[in-house]
Structures are given as structure tokens and as C-alpha cells.
Design an enzyme around this catalytic site. Structure first.
Site, short mmCIF file in Angstrom:
data_model
loop_
_atom_site.label_atom_id
_atom_site.label_comp_id
_atom_site.label_asym_id
_atom_site.label_seq_id
_atom_site.Cartn_x
_atom_site.Cartn_y
_atom_site.Cartn_z
N SER B 13 -31.04 1.27 9.62
CA SER B 13 -31.82 3.08 9.94
C SER B 13 -30.81 3.75 9.59
CB SER B 13 -32.65 3.38 11.47
OG SER B 13 -31.22 3.19 12.24
N CYS B 14 -31.72 4.63 9.18
CA CYS B 14 -31.04 6.45 8.86
C CYS B 14 -30.15 6.68 10.08
CB CYS B 14 -32.06 7.01 8.83
SG CYS B 14 -31.71 8.92 8.39
N PRO B 15 -28.42 6.91 9.12
CA PRO B 15 -28.35 7.51 7.91
C PRO B 15 -27.20 6.23 7.34
CG PRO B 15 -27.15 8.00 9.97
CD PRO B 15 -27.84 7.37 10.11
N LEU B 16 -27.43 5.26 8.04
CA LEU B 16 -26.62 3.76 7.70
C LEU B 16 -26.62 3.54 6.33
CD1 LEU B 16 -26.98 1.80 10.40
CD2 LEU B 16 -24.71 2.76 10.89
N ASP B 40 -35.35 0.39 5.27
CA ASP B 40 -35.88 1.94 6.08
C ASP B 40 -36.68 2.60 4.57
OD1 ASP B 40 -36.19 4.52 7.35
OD2 ASP B 40 -33.65 4.52 6.90
#
Lengths: 158, 76
Positions: B13-16, B40
Site C-alpha cells: 500500500s501507499c507509500p511503499l 495499489d
């Protein structure tokens, strides 16, 4: 490419706001920006170590130490917390949906060389000692924050 | 097109996805191509925004069964 800068004041000690702060901070670092996060008042609780550290405290400071959450696992959410139940539900559903946890985000921030600065005046107010906060952070006051914010093109108060 | 490095950010998920992209890109030379797979939905806009900010070029962008596949050439 000239390096840009993000600065952020993390005033809130709410789990949801802390997660948002760290997502923006790690995102900004990934966009090539130099990032500094200043933790003040309730925001300091995010940086507290999970276990109690033996330090000298007066009565009021001891009371604060007991009442304030110790680190990312103990924080409540800003809405629908219901005595911690809301935070539990939020963490459960975030885990189910494979959302990064606050602990992981803090580690990520350290890996990305994000500067985390604890406000020494707030530490004084809340009776928090350096030994009680996680390693690898810096300590400073409002002038240091403003000096960095002056050079930044992105500045937030959370 | 030669892909020099590939990363799998599916399920992240964000920010990965952008964090992983940044780390992978740092290890590449100018002109080399990075391929990223992510699920995502935010990456559809995020990776182009990320690349633009850092001066990288999106050379290919596809979506296949819910997986976004980007090929990004490293800029300066």
C-alpha cells in the site's frame, strides 16, 4: 537536480494523524526531498519507547508518564476511539488490508534518513527525558524548526 | 526494450510502491530501465507524478488483471 525540503510539525499524538504524517514524510523522502519532522506536545508520545525507562521524575511528571501512551502501539485514534476499541478496530482492518503499520513507517523513515526532532520545551512540560525516547533523534526548539522551514517548500502542521 | 531491474510491489500500500521505486532507482545508472509491478490503485497517478518530480521518464504503462506495470527510464 537541486534538493528540495519538507518540514512538518507533528503536534498530534493520534494514531491516524501519526500514520498520515509518516506516509507524507516517507513519500516526500522518496520524491528526493530532505525531510525533517518536529515532534511537539502530544506528538512526542509517538517517539516514546515502549518500556518504562528508570529516570528521576517529580510527582506530576510521573503522573504524566503513566497517562501518556508509550509509543506507536499505544496510541488512540482521533475519532471513534471509544477507549481504545476504535484504535484496535482500525489496526485490525489495516492489517487485513495490508496497510503499512506506524511502527513500520517509523523504521522506514529512519532508513530514508528522515530527521526526527523532539521539541525540548514540550519534553520539559510533559516531563519526558531523552532516555525515554527512541534512539537516533535530535533535540531542538522553535528556531531550529523555523530555520529549516525557511528553506523548505513544503511545510505542514499535523 | 531492455529492463535492467524489476521490482514487485504487488500487495503493497501507499507509500511503499514509491519508496521501493526510489530505492531501486538509486541503484541504477542514467538511461537504465526499471520495471515495477504494483496493485495499489494509487500508483496509476503516483508513479507518473513521482517520475516527473525526479526527472525519470515513463516509457511504458500497462494494466493487466489488476496489476499495474510500469517501465521507467532513469533520468539525471
Amino acid at each position: 537536480m537541486n534538493q528540495k525540503k519538507s518540514t512538518m510539525v507533528v503536534f498530534s499524538g493520534d494514531l491516524d494523524k501519526a500514520i498520515a504524517s509518516y506516509i507524507i514524510a516517507t513519500g516526500s523522502a522518496s520524491m528526493g526531498n530532505e525531510v525533517t519532522m518536529f515532534f511537539t506536545f502530544w506528538g512526542l508520545t509517538i517517539l516514546r519507547k515502549e518500556n518504562a525507562v528508570p529516570v528521576q521524575k517529580n510527582r506530576m511528571d510521573k503522573l504524566f508518564a503513566k497517562m501518556l501512551p508509550r509509543g506507536p502501539r499505544k496510541l488512540g485514534i482521533s475519532k471513534m476511539n471509544v477507549g481504545g476499541l476504535g484504535a484496535k478496530m482500525m489496526k485490525y482492518t489495516m492489517k487485513k488490508k495490508n496497510i503499512v503499520t506506524l511502527q513500520e513507517l517509523i523504521e522506514l523513515a529512519q532508513e530514508l534518513d528522515i530527521k526526527m526532532v523532539a521539541c525540548t520545551m514540550s519534553m520539559d512540560v510533559l516531563g519526558i527525558k531523552k532516555e525515554e525516547l527512541i534512539d537516533g533523534i535530535e533535540y531542538a526548539g522553535v528556531a531550529s524548526y523555523l530555520a529549516e522551514a525557511n528553506e523548505a517548500n513544503h511545510n505542514l502542521f499535523v | 526494450m531492455k529492463v535492467h531491474h524489476e521490482i514487485d510491489a504487488t500487495g503493497l500500500s501507499c507509500p511503499l510502491p514509491v519508496v521501493r521505486a526510489k530505492k531501486a532507482m538509486d541503484a541504477l545508472e542514467k538511461g537504465q530501465v526499471l520495471e515495477i509491478h504494483a496493485t495499489d490503485a494509487g500508483v496509476e497517478k503516483d508513479l507518473p507524478a513521482w517520475a516527473k518530480t525526479l526527472g525519470h521518464e515513463i516509457v511504458d504503462q500497462q494494466k493487466d488483471k489488476g496489476v499495474y506495470i510500469f517501465r521507467i527510464r532513469k533520468g539525471e
